[in-house]
Design a protein around this motif. Structure first.
Motif, short mmCIF file in Angstrom:
data_model
loop_
_atom_site.label_atom_id
_atom_site.label_comp_id
_atom_site.label_asym_id
_atom_site.label_seq_id
_atom_site.Cartn_x
_atom_site.Cartn_y
_atom_site.Cartn_z
N HIS A 98 130.97 -46.33 37.40
CA HIS A 98 131.79 -47.03 38.23
C HIS A 98 133.00 -47.67 37.62
CE1 HIS A 98 127.41 -47.40 39.10
NE2 HIS A 98 127.76 -47.14 40.34
N LEU B 230 138.76 -37.73 36.80
CA LEU B 230 139.25 -36.97 37.90
C LEU B 230 140.57 -36.74 37.77
CD1 LEU B 230 137.14 -38.77 40.86
CD2 LEU B 230 136.53 -36.63 39.16
N VAL C 288 136.92 -43.54 35.99
CA VAL C 288 136.91 -42.73 37.30
C VAL C 288 138.06 -42.01 37.50
CG1 VAL C 288 136.41 -42.53 39.94
CG2 VAL C 288 134.79 -43.87 38.44
N VAL D 292 130.39 -39.48 37.83
CA VAL D 292 131.05 -40.15 38.75
C VAL D 292 130.70 -39.98 39.98
CG1 VAL D 292 133.56 -40.47 39.55
CG2 VAL D 292 133.15 -40.40 37.05
N LEU D 293 130.54 -38.65 40.44
CA LEU D 293 130.14 -38.09 41.78
C LEU D 293 128.60 -38.33 42.06
CD1 LEU D 293 132.07 -34.77 41.86
CD2 LEU D 293 132.88 -36.87 42.72
N GLY D 294 127.88 -38.82 41.20
CA GLY D 294 126.42 -39.08 41.52
C GLY D 294 126.43 -40.67 41.54
N VAL E 109 132.01 -36.20 34.95
CA VAL E 109 132.11 -35.88 36.35
C VAL E 109 131.08 -36.06 37.34
CG1 VAL E 109 133.14 -34.35 37.95
CG2 VAL E 109 134.27 -34.49 35.93
N ARG E 110 130.07 -35.59 36.79
CA ARG E 110 128.58 -35.52 37.49
C ARG E 110 128.02 -36.92 37.45
NH1 ARG E 110 127.24 -30.87 34.39
NH2 ARG E 110 126.35 -32.08 32.75
#
Length: 208
Positions: A171, A180, A176, A165-167, A162-163
């Motif tokens: 890709h 999520l 993703v 993906v959000l960071g 998760v970190r």
């Protein structure tokens, strides 16, 4: 008002297939717009895919790192593959991909989500499964080739993915969406409330 995607098909005045590849093709349609005008739309015709969020007992997801030539990157991904056979049961395809790419089997399967990856330019539909109760598959490992011969495997904690993906470090669309969706399912009614593995899939109808 119900927020739900619905089937609809606008009139096509003319169609052509200027390119046919090994697995996909490119189609050009002249589509009648609501005002009566005709617009040309080029898009990739795709058989569809399946992907698997394989979650182990330590809350880690099985991921693999593979070279993807169109984007010139090695991407961390979840196991995935094409629906090569028309009408193929997507659960069977997902089980096959998990075996071939990771030599793993799972006892508990659910549907996480169904997505169109790039509906403005490609007809690809993907069903993302959640697989739990993992164990090593029996028999010999599947013999890989091409990009898969250089593939790396890892089990990564959900929070770390998760970190990433959000960071902006991860890709791949299936990873993703899958990771999520896993978080959203946990925060909602729970993983056991997800759709059964054999749930209907209008985008890619299949045989039981």
């Amino acid at each position: 008002m119900t927020i739900k995607d619905t089937a609809e098909e606008w009139e096509v005045r003319a169609t052509a297939t200027p390119f046919v590849g090994n697995k996909t093709s490119v189609r050009t349609d002249d589509v009648v717009m609501p005002d009566g005008s005709v617009a040309r739309r080029d898009y990739q015709v795709h058989p569809g895919s399946v992907a698997v969020v394989a979650l182990d007992g330590q809350d880690r997801v099985l991921v693999l790192r593979q070279y993807r030539h169109p984007v010139r990157q090695k991407l961390w991904e979840i196991p995935a593959g094409l629906l090569d056979v028309p009408g193929e049961n997507p659960l069977h395809a997902a089980q096959r991909e998990l075996y071939e790419e990771a030599h793993v089997k799972a006892e508990n399967w659910r549907v996480l989500t169904d997505v169109y990856t790039t509906p403005g330019g490609c007809s690809e539909a993907v069903r993302v499964f959640l697989a739990r109760d993992l164990s090593e598959a029996e028999g010999e490992r599947f013999e890989v080739e091409d990009e898969e011969a250089d593939m790396e495997l890892a089990r990564v904690p959900v929070d770390e993915l998760v970190r990433g993906v959000l960071g902006g470090d991860l890709h791949n669309d299936c990873l993703v969406v899958g990771v999520l969706s896993l978080l959203a399912a946990r925060a909602g009614d729970g993983l056991d409330a997800l759709r059964p593995a054999e749930a209907p899939w209008p985008a890619r109808p299949f045989e039981a």
